[in-house]
Scaffold this motif. Structure first.
Motif, PDB file in Angstrom:
ATOM      1  N   LYS A 101      29.565 -38.219  33.340  1.00 46.01           N
ATOM      2  CA  LYS A 101      28.271 -38.244  33.172  1.00 46.01           C
ATOM      3  C   LYS A 101      27.941 -38.240  31.783  1.00 46.01           C
ATOM      4  N   TYR A 102      26.648 -38.850  31.714  1.00 41.68           N
ATOM      5  CA  TYR A 102      25.896 -38.848  30.467  1.00 41.68           C
ATOM      6  C   TYR A 102      24.767 -37.947  30.851  1.00 41.68           C
ATOM      7  N   LYS A 143      21.028 -36.267  24.975  1.00 44.26           N
ATOM      8  CA  LYS A 143      20.782 -36.975  23.914  1.00 44.26           C
ATOM      9  C   LYS A 143      21.052 -36.363  22.535  1.00 44.26           C
ATOM     10  N   PHE A 197      18.091 -43.519  21.933  1.00 46.11           N
ATOM     11  CA  PHE A 197      18.812 -43.118  22.933  1.00 46.11           C
ATOM     12  C   PHE A 197      20.355 -43.066  22.904  1.00 46.11           C
ATOM     13  N   ARG A 199       7.156 -48.132  29.392  1.00 42.44           N
ATOM     14  CA  ARG A 199       8.638 -48.407  29.023  1.00 42.44           C
ATOM     15  C   ARG A 199       9.098 -49.640  28.889  1.00 42.44           C
ATOM     16  N   SER A 201      16.647 -47.646  36.805  1.00 42.48           N
ATOM     17  CA  SER A 201      16.448 -47.855  35.421  1.00 42.48           C
ATOM     18  C   SER A 201      17.758 -48.706  34.734  1.00 42.48           C
ATOM     19  N   GLY A 215      16.373 -49.286  26.515  1.00 40.91           N
ATOM     20  CA  GLY A 215      15.567 -49.062  27.742  1.00 40.91           C
ATOM     21  C   GLY A 215      15.573 -48.038  28.585  1.00 40.91           C
ATOM     22  N   SER A 216      17.262 -47.545  28.944  1.00 41.65           N
ATOM     23  CA  SER A 216      17.635 -46.241  29.486  1.00 41.65           C
ATOM     24  C   SER A 216      18.971 -46.427  29.231  1.00 41.65           C
ATOM     25  N   SER A 237      21.760 -45.320  30.655  1.00 45.14           N
ATOM     26  CA  SER A 237      22.594 -45.790  31.580  1.00 45.14           C
ATOM     27  C   SER A 237      22.731 -47.111  31.675  1.00 45.14           C
ATOM     28  N   ARG A 265      25.488 -49.323  30.437  1.00 45.88           N
ATOM     29  CA  ARG A 265      26.936 -49.660  31.297  1.00 45.88           C
ATOM     30  C   ARG A 265      26.787 -50.669  32.249  1.00 45.88           C
ATOM     31  N   MET A 322      17.540 -33.348  31.309  1.00 45.51           N
ATOM     32  CA  MET A 322      18.668 -33.506  30.133  1.00 45.51           C
ATOM     33  C   MET A 322      17.986 -32.917  29.010  1.00 45.51           C
ATOM     34  N   MET A 335      28.301 -30.685  35.346  1.00 48.34           N
ATOM     35  CA  MET A 335      27.059 -31.006  34.724  1.00 48.34           C
ATOM     36  C   MET A 335      25.878 -30.401  35.442  1.00 48.34           C
ATOM     37  N   ASP A 340      23.901 -37.374  40.951  1.00 50.27           N
ATOM     38  CA  ASP A 340      23.313 -37.480  39.728  1.00 50.27           C
ATOM     39  C   ASP A 340      22.099 -36.492  39.774  1.00 50.27           C
TER      40      ASP A 340
HETATM   41  C1  2P0 Z   1      24.676 -40.834  34.430  1.00 51.92           C
HETATM   42  N1  2P0 Z   1      22.334 -40.025  34.705  1.00 51.92           N
HETATM   43  O1  2P0 Z   1      25.528 -40.863  33.601  1.00 51.92           O
HETATM   44  C2  2P0 Z   1      23.826 -39.739  34.343  1.00 51.92           C
HETATM   45  C3  2P0 Z   1      24.173 -38.641  35.264  1.00 51.92           C
HETATM   46  C4  2P0 Z   1      21.723 -39.044  35.484  1.00 51.92           C
HETATM   47  C5  2P0 Z   1      22.883 -38.118  36.011  1.00 51.92           C
HETATM   48  O2  2P0 Z   1      21.958 -41.739  33.209  1.00 51.92           O
HETATM   49  O3  2P0 Z   1      16.544 -41.016  29.589  1.00 51.92           O
HETATM   50  O4  2P0 Z   1      17.815 -42.559  33.408  1.00 51.92           O
HETATM   51  O5  2P0 Z   1      16.591 -43.206  30.597  1.00 51.92           O
HETATM   52  O6  2P0 Z   1      18.518 -42.639  29.135  1.00 51.92           O
HETATM   53  O7  2P0 Z   1      19.897 -43.382  32.053  1.00 51.92           O
HETATM   54  C6  2P0 Z   1      20.184 -40.911  34.239  1.00 51.92           C
HETATM   55  O8  2P0 Z   1      19.388 -40.963  33.076  1.00 51.92           O
HETATM   56  O9  2P0 Z   1      18.005 -41.626  31.370  1.00 51.92           O
HETATM   57  C7  2P0 Z   1      21.420 -40.822  34.236  1.00 51.92           C
HETATM   58  P1  2P0 Z   1      17.374 -42.072  30.089  1.00 51.92           P
HETATM   59  P2  2P0 Z   1      18.901 -42.256  32.549  1.00 51.92           P
HETATM   60  O10 2P0 Z   1      24.418 -41.929  35.325  1.00 51.92           O
END
Ligand code: 2P0
Length: 350
Positions: free
Chosen positions: A32-33, A36, A42, A87, A122, A153-154, A156, A159, A216, A263, A303
């Motif tokens: 997981k991410y 930050k 980001f 955004r 997103s 932008g976001s 995730s 990837r 987060m 997480m 998630d």
């Molecule tokens: C992920 N999530 O790795 C993690 C695990 C949720 C839980 O990426 O702030 O919408 O736009 O960078 O990418 C959800 O976060 O957050 C996410 P921002 P994002 O998939």
């Protein structure tokens, strides 16, 4: 000449498609991410690794509108408002700055994720927007540069530029903005003979109480479990890469499950706590444990919401889906396999 300068000079020459449409799919992280190191750029605290799905595409068309005084953004046929609009417009500002073009744009996005499916739209949304906007404004980016751009932008979304499995490098905060920005991007990861499926159990379609962005941030700032998780996530990633390269689904599942539950533990220890698991989530977790005890390799990941994704072999996916449906009746269950990366459908609006 630096790539971005080269790209900018090309754009100034008017090399953009002006009208471009792109498609991208969501991804689910197995490592997981969460957290930050630089909110503006980001940059994540840790590396993460995901599987891009073959369901729920987002299709986005970006048309330049020379002479228009503002951007016009439509999501599923309705004008975007509030945070979603803010955004997207902020993202277009970044693209315009890179392209050296001031033209506003008309953005139309069609999202096929069922409302409240608990899949971050997103990721597919900003991946599709990055690819379409980069083409419309003539940035001429390769996949790595598109991944960096989508990240803005976001996180995730970086990837979802790639298909199959993708590793997003945390990069390095500090230094100049350009150095930091260049250091964080995703790249494809090879997985041998895995034939995986993700069974997505939608147990609650309601809106989430705390956004993942806020959750987060709060976790990094207040949870005593955050740093230990970040350290263990590094070891999880090393083991995950080895498990993927030898096609060991059991190991991939075990590592993904412990990384995700870890997480969630960091969030439960945040002050105040963030809890996304619901009684229905726990019922699905119990079902997956039972499946495993009965000899079916199946592993959970979750998630920023109560819905549960179950990793299993594709040949077991129907059986796993049936077990989950029985355990959590009333919720929808979807089966996904590895999908393709973001791509341009048309570069000139035809
Ligand atoms: C992920 N999530 O790795 C993690 C695990 C949720 C839980 O990426 O702030 O919408 O736009 O960078 O990418 C959800 O976060 O957050 C996410 P921002 P994002 O998939």
């Amino acid at each position: 000449m630096h790539t971005e300068q080269l790209v900018r000079s090309r754009a100034k020459g008017g090399g953009g498609a002006q009208d471009a449409t792109a498609v991208a799919h969501p991804n689910i992280a197995l490592i997981k991410y969460w957290g930050k190191s630089d909110e503006r750029l980001f940059l994540p605290r840790t590396d993460s690794l995901s599987m891009t799905l073959d369901i729920f595409p987002t299709t986005t068309r970006v048309r330049l509108a020379p002479g228009a005084g503002h951007d016009t953004v439509t999501l599923n046929g309705r004008p975007a408002t509030g945070e979603a609009e803010r955004r997207i417009v902020a993202f277009l500002e970044l693209v315009r700055e890179r392209a050296g073009l001031a033209h506003r744009a008309v953005v139309d996005t069609e999202n096929t994720v069922p409302t409240g499916a608990g899949l971050a739209s997103s990721a597919s949304g900003f991946a599709a927007l990055a690819v379409a906007a980069a083409a419309a404004y003539g940035l001429g980016y390769d996949a790595t540069a598109l991944s960096r751009l989508a990240r803005r932008g976001s996180g995730s979304a970086s990837r979802s530029i790639f298909g199959g499995f993708a590793l997003w490098h945390a990069g390095r905060a500090g230094g100049t903005d350009q150095e930091a920005d260049l250091s964080s991007y995703a790249e494809p990861v090879h997985a041998a003979d895995l034939d995986p499926a993700l069974v997505i159990a939608v147990v609650n379609a309601g809106p989430k109480a705390v956004s993942s962005r806020e959750a987060m941030r709060r976790t990094v700032d207040t949870s005593p479990l955050y740093e230990p998780w970040a350290v263990s996530s590094k070891a999880d990633l090393t083991e995950m890469r080895a498990a993927l390269s030898r096609g060991d689904l059991e190991a991939v599942g075990e590592i993904a499950e412990r990384n995700a539950l870890g997480m969630h533990a960091t969030m439960l220890a945040a002050r105040p706590a963030v809890r996304y698991m619901s009684p229905a989530s726990l019922t699905v977790l119990d079902t997956v444990l039972q499946l495993r005890q009965d000899g079916t390799p199946a592993y959970v990941t979750m998630d920023a919401g109560p819905n549960v994704k179950v990793l299993c072999r594709r040949t077991d996916a129907d059986r796993v889906a049936a077990a989950v449906r029985t355990a959590a009746p009333g919720g929808a269950v979807h089966i996904a396999g590895p999908g393709e990366g973001a791509r341009l459908l048309t570069g000139d609006g035809r």
